[in-house]
Design a protein around this motif. Structure first.
Motif: not given
Length: 358
Positions: A156-157, A213, A217, A219-220, A224, A238, A242, A247, A260
């Motif tokens: 996670y962010d 995740i 978007s 960073d995801t 990935c 996700t 995201a 993404l 997602v």
């Protein structure tokens, strides 16, 4: 009588509203989609005659996804006489902005800030998206029903902890109650593709059945890519944050099969949605995505409330008095705390598109 609050204005004086969102930096796709959708809503309203003959003026500010920039932007808009603000687009920016809005008595109408830390409060923060608790719980229940994963590794962010930690708490509760298991979450503050490799390695080292995740978007997509270099087959889930076109653009083949959730139906045939979608595409030459769809709804809630506001009644009071507004896909019904519930659609990234699975 409706719109009596405007009688003191000169015929040429516009009604000022604000927009605050992150339109620069790593997660600008969400903020740009929101900004453009609000701009479109204002343009369409002005083309239809404005509000009681007054044009609507939109003042736009970039919060840069930095708390200091966000609070400065809000104070500037308040000083310039806006009657309300659409935004911010993330929970991390909402947290420092809400106390300022409460002090000034200015309504913040957020399209997508969904943290539960701001739920159930009688304040000047309203939103037109579902809360993290609603979304995360329903997503967890979907994956429990699929029975394709039992133990999930989690990343996670850390830069949007108000959203990510709230989301994870709700997901964990529902997932564990249903018999699932989460490995200890791995927090990260991304600094580029290379920084994602050790995160991917740590996730796969848990020997979980799948990866969850909770991030934007960009960073995801990068995570990935690193995961797919190490394991081509691990299932990836996700959070809805995201679910922008970025993404797909950045992730390419690495996000193929990623699951997602989204709070709107990309295949909707609702006339209001089809009209909005076509107009947005013609105006900005790209898909509105969930940020654009929900921000357009938020802007129109505000504009409709302004058009129906009665003398002596605040915008907050007006929205709570009306309660039900027309969205582009479904009605938006506010509770006493200025919160709504939206439909949730589970999608799969497939062939460069989001395909609705449920």
């Amino acid at each position: 009588m409706a719109i009596c609050f405007l009688v003191a204005c000169s015929p040429s004086e516009p009604i000022r509203i604000g927009f605050v969102g992150g339109t620069s930096g790593r997660v600008a796709d969400l903020g740009i989609a929101g900004r453009d959708a609000v701009l479109l809503a204002v343009e369409l309203r002005n083309q239809a005659g404005g509000i009681a003959g007054h044009q609507v003026e939109l003042l736009i500010r970039d919060d840069q996804q930095e708390p200091e920039a966000a609070t400065r932007a809000l104070r500037e808009l308040i000083a310039q006489g806006v009657v309300a603000v659409v935004g911010p687009m993330t929970s991390a920016m909402a947290m420092p902005m809400v106390p300022i809005a409460n002090e000034a008595g200015i309504l913040l109408l957020s399209p997508t800030a969904s943290t539960d830390e701001l739920s159930g409060r009688d304040d000047h923060f309203f939103r037109v998206n579902a809360s993290t608790h609603e979304n995360a719980s329903r997503i967890a229940q979907y994956h429990l029903r699929q029975r394709t994963t039992r133990k999930l590794a989690v990343a996670y962010d850390l830069r949007n902890k108000a959203y990510a930690e709230s989301w994870l708490d709700s997901f964990r509760t529902a997932y564990v109650q249903g018999g699932g298991e989460l490995a200890r979450p791995i927090g990260f503050a991304a600094g580029g593709e290379a920084a994602m490799l050790p995160v991917a390695q740590a996730l796969l080292a848990t020997r979980a059945d799948g990866v969850l995740i909770v991030a934007n978007s960009m960073d995801t997509a990068m995570l990935c890519q690193q995961l797919r270099k190490l394991d081509q087959r691990v299932p990836i889930i996700t959070a809805e944050w995201a679910a922008t076109e970025r993404l797909l653009e950045l992730g390419g083949k690495a996000v193929e099969g990623v699951i997602v959730a989204q709070n709107f139906d990309r295949n909707s045939t609702a006339p209001r949605y089809r009209s909005f979608h076509q107009t947005y595409r013609e105006r900005f030459h790209r898909e509105p995505g969930f940020g654009g769809v929900i921000a357009f709804d938020a802007a129109n809630v505000l504009l409709d409330a302004l058009a129906q506001r009665q003398q002596g009644r605040s915008i907050k009071e007006t929205i709570l008095a009306i309660r039900r507004f027309d969205g582009v896909q479904e009605p938006l019904v506010f509770n006493e705390f200025g919160e709504v519930t939206r439909s949730l659609f589970i999608t799969v990234a497939r062939g460069g598109d989001f395909v609705v699975a449920e």
